[in-house]
Design a protein around this motif. Structure first.
Motif, PDB file in Angstrom:
ATOM      1  N   ALA A   1       0.830  -1.201   0.000  1.00 34.18           N
ATOM      2  CA  ALA A   1       0.000   0.000   0.000  1.00 34.18           C
ATOM      3  C   ALA A   1       0.868   1.257   0.000  1.00 34.18           C
ATOM      4  O   ALA A   1       2.038   1.230   0.400  1.00 34.18           O
ATOM      5  CB  ALA A   1      -0.918   0.005   1.217  1.00 34.18           C
ATOM      6  N   PHE A   2       0.261   2.357  -0.428  1.00 34.30           N
ATOM      7  CA  PHE A   2       0.942   3.649  -0.413  1.00 34.30           C
ATOM      8  C   PHE A   2      -0.106   4.758  -0.397  1.00 34.30           C
ATOM      9  O   PHE A   2      -1.294   4.519  -0.655  1.00 34.30           O
ATOM     10  CB  PHE A   2       1.886   3.795  -1.616  1.00 34.30           C
ATOM     11  CG  PHE A   2       1.192   3.706  -2.952  1.00 34.30           C
ATOM     12  CD1 PHE A   2       0.723   4.836  -3.598  1.00 34.30           C
ATOM     13  CD2 PHE A   2       1.009   2.477  -3.563  1.00 34.30           C
ATOM     14  CE1 PHE A   2       0.085   4.750  -4.825  1.00 34.30           C
ATOM     15  CE2 PHE A   2       0.370   2.367  -4.789  1.00 34.30           C
ATOM     16  CZ  PHE A   2      -0.087   3.512  -5.425  1.00 34.30           C
ATOM     17  N   LEU A   3       0.347   5.947  -0.088  1.00 36.29           N
ATOM     18  CA  LEU A   3      -0.517   7.119  -0.099  1.00 36.29           C
ATOM     19  C   LEU A   3      -0.265   7.927  -1.362  1.00 36.29           C
ATOM     20  O   LEU A   3       0.895   8.134  -1.750  1.00 36.29           O
ATOM     21  CB  LEU A   3      -0.253   7.999   1.113  1.00 36.29           C
ATOM     22  CG  LEU A   3      -0.503   7.370   2.479  1.00 36.29           C
ATOM     23  CD1 LEU A   3      -0.073   8.322   3.587  1.00 36.29           C
ATOM     24  CD2 LEU A   3      -1.967   6.992   2.636  1.00 36.29           C
ATOM     25  N   ALA A   4      -1.329   8.389  -1.983  1.00 34.78           N
ATOM     26  CA  ALA A   4      -1.242   9.280  -3.135  1.00 34.78           C
ATOM     27  C   ALA A   4      -2.552  10.046  -3.216  1.00 34.78           C
ATOM     28  O   ALA A   4      -3.608   9.493  -2.933  1.00 34.78           O
ATOM     29  CB  ALA A   4      -0.995   8.506  -4.426  1.00 34.78           C
TER      30      ALA A   4
ATOM     31  N   PHE B   1       7.271   2.163  -4.257  1.00 37.95           N
ATOM     32  CA  PHE B   1       8.629   1.817  -3.847  1.00 37.95           C
ATOM     33  C   PHE B   1       9.233   2.822  -2.876  1.00 37.95           C
ATOM     34  O   PHE B   1      10.009   2.444  -2.002  1.00 37.95           O
ATOM     35  CB  PHE B   1       9.524   1.605  -5.077  1.00 37.95           C
ATOM     36  CG  PHE B   1       9.298   0.266  -5.702  1.00 37.95           C
ATOM     37  CD1 PHE B   1       9.986  -0.856  -5.267  1.00 37.95           C
ATOM     38  CD2 PHE B   1       8.343   0.102  -6.694  1.00 37.95           C
ATOM     39  CE1 PHE B   1       9.739  -2.110  -5.812  1.00 37.95           C
ATOM     40  CE2 PHE B   1       8.090  -1.139  -7.246  1.00 37.95           C
ATOM     41  CZ  PHE B   1       8.789  -2.247  -6.800  1.00 37.95           C
ATOM     42  N   MET B   2       8.859   4.070  -2.979  1.00 36.56           N
ATOM     43  CA  MET B   2       9.397   5.064  -2.048  1.00 36.56           C
ATOM     44  C   MET B   2       8.800   4.908  -0.650  1.00 36.56           C
ATOM     45  O   MET B   2       9.461   5.192   0.336  1.00 36.56           O
ATOM     46  CB  MET B   2       9.166   6.479  -2.567  1.00 36.56           C
ATOM     47  CG  MET B   2       9.956   6.793  -3.823  1.00 36.56           C
ATOM     48  SD  MET B   2      11.704   6.298  -3.757  1.00 36.56           S
ATOM     49  CE  MET B   2      12.271   7.168  -2.337  1.00 36.56           C
ATOM     50  N   GLN B   3       7.577   4.445  -0.569  1.00 38.41           N
ATOM     51  CA  GLN B   3       6.910   4.343   0.725  1.00 38.41           C
ATOM     52  C   GLN B   3       7.037   2.963   1.369  1.00 38.41           C
ATOM     53  O   GLN B   3       6.525   2.762   2.471  1.00 38.41           O
ATOM     54  CB  GLN B   3       5.435   4.722   0.564  1.00 38.41           C
ATOM     55  CG  GLN B   3       5.254   6.186   0.174  1.00 38.41           C
ATOM     56  CD  GLN B   3       3.809   6.574   0.005  1.00 38.41           C
ATOM     57  OE1 GLN B   3       2.930   6.114   0.740  1.00 38.41           O
ATOM     58  NE2 GLN B   3       3.535   7.414  -0.983  1.00 38.41           N
TER      59      GLN B   3
ATOM     60  N   LEU C   1      14.546  -1.673  -1.376  1.00 37.74           N
ATOM     61  CA  LEU C   1      15.857  -2.321  -1.294  1.00 37.74           C
ATOM     62  C   LEU C   1      15.973  -3.482  -2.280  1.00 37.74           C
ATOM     63  O   LEU C   1      17.036  -3.710  -2.866  1.00 37.74           O
ATOM     64  CB  LEU C   1      16.136  -2.777   0.133  1.00 37.74           C
ATOM     65  CG  LEU C   1      16.265  -1.636   1.157  1.00 37.74           C
ATOM     66  CD1 LEU C   1      16.409  -2.194   2.561  1.00 37.74           C
ATOM     67  CD2 LEU C   1      17.401  -0.697   0.797  1.00 37.74           C
ATOM     68  N   ILE C   2      14.877  -4.205  -2.495  1.00 40.62           N
ATOM     69  CA  ILE C   2      14.882  -5.291  -3.481  1.00 40.62           C
ATOM     70  C   ILE C   2      15.097  -4.718  -4.884  1.00 40.62           C
ATOM     71  O   ILE C   2      15.892  -5.240  -5.674  1.00 40.62           O
ATOM     72  CB  ILE C   2      13.581  -6.118  -3.403  1.00 40.62           C
ATOM     73  CG1 ILE C   2      13.535  -6.892  -2.079  1.00 40.62           C
ATOM     74  CG2 ILE C   2      13.453  -7.071  -4.603  1.00 40.62           C
ATOM     75  CD1 ILE C   2      12.188  -7.516  -1.775  1.00 40.62           C
ATOM     76  N   LEU C   3      14.405  -3.627  -5.180  1.00 38.20           N
ATOM     77  CA  LEU C   3      14.574  -2.980  -6.485  1.00 38.20           C
ATOM     78  C   LEU C   3      16.012  -2.501  -6.678  1.00 38.20           C
ATOM     79  O   LEU C   3      16.631  -2.755  -7.715  1.00 38.20           O
ATOM     80  CB  LEU C   3      13.594  -1.814  -6.630  1.00 38.20           C
ATOM     81  CG  LEU C   3      13.662  -1.031  -7.941  1.00 38.20           C
ATOM     82  CD1 LEU C   3      13.321  -1.921  -9.133  1.00 38.20           C
ATOM     83  CD2 LEU C   3      12.726   0.171  -7.879  1.00 38.20           C
ATOM     84  N   LEU C   4      16.552  -1.847  -5.680  1.00 37.71           N
ATOM     85  CA  LEU C   4      17.917  -1.340  -5.790  1.00 37.71           C
ATOM     86  C   LEU C   4      18.940  -2.473  -5.918  1.00 37.71           C
ATOM     87  O   LEU C   4      19.962  -2.329  -6.599  1.00 37.71           O
ATOM     88  CB  LEU C   4      18.253  -0.456  -4.590  1.00 37.71           C
ATOM     89  CG  LEU C   4      17.517   0.883  -4.554  1.00 37.71           C
ATOM     90  CD1 LEU C   4      17.720   1.561  -3.218  1.00 37.71           C
ATOM     91  CD2 LEU C   4      17.956   1.771  -5.700  1.00 37.71           C
ATOM     92  N   ALA C   5      18.657  -3.594  -5.292  1.00 39.10           N
ATOM     93  CA  ALA C   5      19.581  -4.737  -5.339  1.00 39.10           C
ATOM     94  C   ALA C   5      19.656  -5.381  -6.723  1.00 39.10           C
ATOM     95  O   ALA C   5      20.535  -6.211  -6.966  1.00 39.10           O
ATOM     96  CB  ALA C   5      19.173  -5.779  -4.297  1.00 39.10           C
TER      97      ALA C   5
END
Length: 151
Positions: A23-26, A92-94, A100-104
């Motif tokens: 989930a995330f806020l937007a 991904f930012m929230q 971290l998985i994406l950056l890895a």
């Protein structure tokens, strides 16, 4: 090397799927998944968009968003990529654990491994646009440049 992803339950890259439960806020609202957000934006400002946001499952959100019982917003074709970029970025930012998985993934190519979607994925011929993979790659680069995550 290429990372192929599709199902939200795949470890560790299932989080790349729009169906992953992150989930995330937007827009001042909580969105259960990026799929909820994306599908709702087809009908932004309508009661149908809110029904999609509140859908109890991601499959129901997808089905509600794919209905043609309600008219799509007129500018949909022109804004759909930006809507997806925003959904993916906010997700991904929230959510640090998936950021971290994406950056890895380093510099690896990211490909949505679907044979049914030639726009968002690789498609049946493997020559689809792979827009979701490209947006994830852009999000990865943007995150690195902003110093928003360390691996």
């Amino acid at each position: 090397m290429t990372i192929y992803f599709y199902g939200a339950d795949e470890i560790p890259h299932g989080c790349f799927s729009n169906f992953s439960p992150h989930a995330f806020l937007a827009d001042g609202l909580r969105w259960p998944t990026s799929e909820h957000y994306f599908q709702a934006q087809k009908f932004a400002g309508t009661a149908h968009a809110d029904r999609i946001r509140r859908a109890p499952s991601v499959m129901q959100a997808a089905e509600l968003g794919r209905t043609r019982s309600y008219p799509l917003r007129r500018d949909w074709d022109g804004v759909k990529d930006d809507v997806m970029r925003r959904a993916v970025y906010e997700k991904f930012m929230q959510n640090q654990e998936i950021r971290l998985i994406l950056l890895a993934t380093g510099q690896q190519r990211l490909v949505e491994d679907t044979t049914t979607d030639h726009y968002w994925g690789r498609g049946s011929t493997g020559t689809g646009k792979n827009m979701l993979g490209r947006i994830l790659t852009r999000t990865r680069t943007r995150t690195r440049l902003a110093g928003d995550g360390k691996v």
